[in-house]
Design an enzyme around this catalytic site. Structure first.
Site, PDB file in Angstrom:
ATOM      1  N   ASP A  51      30.228  -3.146 104.833  1.00 22.17           N
ATOM      2  CA  ASP A  51      29.045  -2.745 104.062  1.00 22.17           C
ATOM      3  C   ASP A  51      27.750  -2.892 104.857  1.00 22.17           C
ATOM      4  O   ASP A  51      26.674  -3.076 104.287  1.00 22.17           O
ATOM      5  CB  ASP A  51      28.923  -3.554 102.754  1.00 22.17           C
ATOM      6  CG  ASP A  51      30.137  -3.400 101.868  1.00 22.17           C
ATOM      7  OD1 ASP A  51      30.518  -2.248 101.611  1.00 22.17           O
ATOM      8  OD2 ASP A  51      30.702  -4.425 101.436  1.00 22.17           O
ATOM      9  N   GLY A 101      33.604   2.629 101.976  1.00 21.59           N
ATOM     10  CA  GLY A 101      32.660   3.558 101.382  1.00 21.59           C
ATOM     11  C   GLY A 101      31.469   3.763 102.278  1.00 21.59           C
ATOM     12  O   GLY A 101      30.760   2.806 102.590  1.00 21.59           O
ATOM     13  N   HIS A 102      31.248   4.987 102.729  1.00 18.11           N
ATOM     14  CA  HIS A 102      30.114   5.285 103.593  1.00 18.11           C
ATOM     15  C   HIS A 102      29.110   6.121 102.812  1.00 18.11           C
ATOM     16  O   HIS A 102      29.400   7.263 102.452  1.00 18.11           O
ATOM     17  CB  HIS A 102      30.555   6.058 104.833  1.00 18.11           C
ATOM     18  CG  HIS A 102      31.519   5.302 105.703  1.00 18.11           C
ATOM     19  ND1 HIS A 102      31.375   3.961 105.951  1.00 18.11           N
ATOM     20  CD2 HIS A 102      32.628   5.690 106.364  1.00 18.11           C
ATOM     21  CE1 HIS A 102      32.358   3.557 106.753  1.00 18.11           C
ATOM     22  NE2 HIS A 102      33.134   4.578 107.001  1.00 18.11           N
ATOM     23  N   GLN A 150      35.180  -1.094 107.420  1.00 17.91           N
ATOM     24  CA  GLN A 150      34.928  -2.494 107.087  1.00 17.91           C
ATOM     25  C   GLN A 150      34.206  -3.209 108.241  1.00 17.91           C
ATOM     26  O   GLN A 150      33.359  -2.615 108.893  1.00 17.91           O
ATOM     27  CB  GLN A 150      36.232  -3.207 106.700  1.00 17.91           C
ATOM     28  CG  GLN A 150      36.758  -2.812 105.332  1.00 17.91           C
ATOM     29  CD  GLN A 150      37.748  -1.685 105.395  1.00 17.91           C
ATOM     30  OE1 GLN A 150      38.462  -1.487 106.366  1.00 17.91           O
ATOM     31  NE2 GLN A 150      37.825  -0.917 104.334  1.00 17.91           N
ATOM     32  N   ALA A 158      29.899   0.395  97.441  1.00 12.80           N
ATOM     33  CA  ALA A 158      29.965   1.853  97.329  1.00 12.80           C
ATOM     34  C   ALA A 158      31.305   2.305  96.763  1.00 12.80           C
ATOM     35  O   ALA A 158      31.398   3.372  96.149  1.00 12.80           O
ATOM     36  CB  ALA A 158      29.742   2.489  98.702  1.00 12.80           C
ATOM     37  N   LYS A 202      18.816  -2.485 107.143  1.00 15.23           N
ATOM     38  CA  LYS A 202      18.202  -3.108 105.959  1.00 15.23           C
ATOM     39  C   LYS A 202      17.191  -4.200 106.308  1.00 15.23           C
ATOM     40  O   LYS A 202      17.006  -5.149 105.521  1.00 15.23           O
ATOM     41  CB  LYS A 202      19.288  -3.642 105.023  1.00 15.23           C
ATOM     42  CG  LYS A 202      20.084  -2.524 104.346  1.00 15.23           C
ATOM     43  CD  LYS A 202      20.761  -2.996 103.087  1.00 15.23           C
ATOM     44  CE  LYS A 202      21.295  -1.804 102.292  1.00 15.23           C
ATOM     45  NZ  LYS A 202      21.861  -2.212 100.996  1.00 15.23           N
ATOM     46  N   TYR A 221      15.565   1.223 108.698  1.00 11.83           N
ATOM     47  CA  TYR A 221      14.584   0.643 107.788  1.00 11.83           C
ATOM     48  C   TYR A 221      14.533   1.365 106.442  1.00 11.83           C
ATOM     49  O   TYR A 221      13.553   1.260 105.703  1.00 11.83           O
ATOM     50  CB  TYR A 221      13.199   0.661 108.432  1.00 11.83           C
ATOM     51  CG  TYR A 221      12.790   2.007 108.990  1.00 11.83           C
ATOM     52  CD1 TYR A 221      12.183   2.964 108.177  1.00 11.83           C
ATOM     53  CD2 TYR A 221      13.041   2.329 110.315  1.00 11.83           C
ATOM     54  CE1 TYR A 221      11.819   4.208 108.686  1.00 11.83           C
ATOM     55  CE2 TYR A 221      12.683   3.567 110.827  1.00 11.83           C
ATOM     56  CZ  TYR A 221      12.065   4.498 110.009  1.00 11.83           C
ATOM     57  OH  TYR A 221      11.714   5.726 110.518  1.00 11.83           O
TER      58      TYR A 221
END
Length: 417
Positions: free
Chosen positions: A13, A40-41, A221, A295, A327, A400
């Site tokens: 994630d 999940g992308h 993962q 996701a 992030k 960002y």
């Protein structure tokens, strides 16, 4: 020609899908080498959100082609759903998707098995119930099905009779599938894939093609969920590290770079050890600002501070050469930022876990850094410099925001400060 692998440096994630999507325009082939629909992308393209669980993160309108490798376990029904969503916006995109004939299948009964086994466990692992574990189990115990079985109906029927007989003896009345039901299901899915003009080939047939062009390998993962070296048993069922490229016929020695994607903090979905997990209001604040929900499952992710011992472990296990940090903007506005710099393992201070056991018993040793109002502030640059100094790995790019284009190089960031 350049060959680069992108893997998660934490517990998954980390935002690999966006990172792969950002770089994919520079590569002719985007190759996914492991995992299944438990990954999940999430990517944003032209203002629209796409969540892919199986498809590599190619730019739909670009020239790149995608290859799903033999290390994967493929839920073809899920794959078709993803392709149909893309086809609605980008007609013909499916013709750029190639599937290795040696890849294994996730079948409907694998999902049922996943749920049954999770319910029977005294302490559930926290699986996604997407059938990934049972599909890999069948692969190892020689009850699996490969893509090439779809093209030999006689062989497929024989295999189904054998496997269904075994499953019914194991699960008794819990197992309600028949060989004819699964056969018809697979033939229907095969016809849909062919209608979409998906290509079927093998890594052997593609070997020279891959070695005479640029290839971006996409992992699933993160390193800490690797079957062999992650926090076992709270791991996935396949290879999450760069050595997984061997399933596509490559050696890690053929890679020019291995990029490790990390969040500016740490998250984890499901059960298992998490040394830096934050249970206070600060943790909830990070979860809210970072929209930390899986996701694939929608489950709230567990949240904690950045874990440098875990990153050093990932560096050594997966041969990471550079970092991409994502992030970072989620931590904007915090007065102080804590960073785990070592573990106290039964009284011994360790900067690098000796084995995955240390994640279960290690207590975090923190240092506190000054926060930043935004990622153009000098304190964020100091934060990155701290990570680089303590891990010995350069951060090459910074993400960002959620959009693909919301990325920059570290040098570009420095110029703006």
């Amino acid at each position: 020609m350049e060959r680069v692998a992108i893997v998660g440096a934490q517990w998954g994630d980390e935002g690999k899908g966006k990172v792969v999507n950002y770089f994919s325009g520079n590569y002719e082939w985007i190759v996914r080498f492991s995992g299944g629909a438990n990954a999940g992308h999430t990517i944003y393209y032209k203002g629209k959100k796409y969540v892919n669980h199986l498809l590599p993160s190619i730019i739909p309108e670009g020239d790149s082609k995608a290859f799903l490798g033999a290390g994967m376990v493929i839920d073809i029904e899920q794959l078709i759903k993803e392709l149909e969503i893309l086809e609605a916006d980008f007609p013909g995109v499916s013709s750029k998707i190639y599937i290795d004939l040696e890849a294994f299948l996730v079948l409907p009964y694998h999902k049922e098995e996943d749920g049954i086994l999770e319910e029977l466990r005294k302490n559930p692992i926290g699986t996604t119930r997407k059938g990934i574990g049972p599909a890999y189990t069948d692969k190892v115990s020689r009850e699996g099905f490969k893509i090439y079985h779809l093209f030999d109906e006689k062989l497929l029927r024989e295999r189904l009779e054998e496997v269904m007989y075994l499953k019914k003896n194991i699960y008794k009345e819990r197992f309600n599938f028949t060989s004819e039901e699964i056969f018809n299901y697979l033939m229907e899915q095969k016809r849909k894939l062919e209608k979409l003009n998906v290509k079927f080939t093998s890594a052997i047939d593609m070997a020279q093609v891959f070695r005479n062009t640029s290839v971006l390998f996409e992992g699933a993962q993160g390193v800490l969920l690797d079957l062999d070296f992650g926090t076992y048993p709270f791991v996935t069922s396949g290879a999450t590290m760069a050595h997984g490229v061997s399933s596509v016929g490559f050696s890690t020695f053929e890679l020019d770079e291995v990029l490790g994607v990390l969040k500016a903090y740490t998250t984890r979905v499901g059960e298992g050890p998490f040394p830096t997990e934050e249970f206070s209001e600060i943790g909830e604040k990070i979860r809210k600002f970072g929209n930390e929900f899986g996701a694939t499952t929608g489950r709230p992710r567990r949240v904690g501070w950045l874990d440098l011992p875990a990153l050093r472990y990932a560096k050594l296990r997966s041969g990471l050469t550079k970092f991409v940090i994502t992030k970072a903007d989620v931590l904007n506005g915090f007065d102080e930022i804590k960073v785990c710099v070592a573990y106290d393992v039964n009284g011994e201070i360790k900067e690098i876990p000796s084995s995955s056991y240390d994640f279960f018993v290690g207590k975090p040793v923190y240092e506190t850094l000054k926060g930043w109002p935004d990622t153009n502030h000098v304190n964020f640059l100091k934060y990155m410099a701290f990570i680089e100094e303590k891990t010995g790995i350069e951060i090459s790019h910074i993400s960002y925001g959620p959009k693909t284009e919301e990325m920059c190089t570290k040098n570009d960031l420095i110029k703006n400060i």
